[in-house]
Design an enzyme around this catalytic site. Structure first.
Site: not given
Ligand code: XMP
Ligand code: MG
Length: 185
Positions: A102-103, A106, A155, A168
């Protein structure tokens, strides 16, 4: 809104850390093969983990298969409530070793929703690898097995991460700043 200059994490820093993560994963999954019954399947979360996973996978020294899941929870820079997932799998994960890539971790909602669904396929082993961890915003108690970088609550874009589908393609990771702050006006 635009990406900060300089980047928070430049390309060379990212690539060096990805190489380290690949070493850890390769070490932990050494001995896994299709014939040994624990073949490693890397599950890539689209779209954000695309570039990270591509670099990581190419540095692994264990054989892998690759599957994809698409997840979407964000609108702009705010986390949406619902997590929309689509599994694009070509084979079952039953009995396999799985590495979910996963990227960013959060709130933990996206990863938690995906893991819950992956577990239904009864993999033998399931590990989580995230490039970025933002623990300040966690709502669910998710802990990754492999973390590239822990970052503050800001962010970020680049290296797969987007703001409204842009940025991206940047090779490094940048904080998204508003235009006025960046130009000093
Ligand atoms: P959660 O809150 O579900 O979030 O853990 C995970 C997904 O939210 C996106 N995400 C971000 N995308 N910059 C982004 O471009 C950020 O700082 C960011 N924070 C959360 C991301 O897609 C991740 O899979
Ligand atoms: Mg996104």
């Amino acid at each position: 809104m635009q990406p900060s200059d300089p980047p928070l994490l430049p390309e060379q820093v990212l690539q060096a850390r990805v190489a380290e993560l690949a070493e850890y994963v390769s070490r932990d999954f050494a001995g896994c093969s299709a014939s040994g019954g624990c073949e490693l399947t890397v599950v890539v979360v689209l779209k954000g983990a695309l570039f990270f996973a591509a670099d990581l996978i190419r540095r692994l020294s264990v054989p892998v298969t690759v599957e994809f899941v698409r997840a979407k929870s964000y609108e702009g820079t705010r986390a949406g409530e619902a997590v929309d997932t689509a599994f694009l799998f070509t084979s079952s994960l039953e009995g396999k070793s799985v590495l979910l890539v996963e990227d960013i971790l959060d709130t933990g909602r996206t990863t938690s929703a995906i893991i819950e669904q992956l577990r239904r396929q009864t993999p033998a082993r399931l590990a989580l690898c995230v490039l970025l961890d933002k623990p300040a915003r966690r709502e669910l108690p998710m802990v990754a097995d492999y973390v590239g970088f822990t970052i503050d609550d800001q962010f970020v874009v680049g290296y797969g991460l987007d703001f409204e589908e842009r940025y991206r393609d940047l090779p490094g990771i940048h904080v998204l700043v508003d235009d006025e702050a960046e130009s000093g006006t």
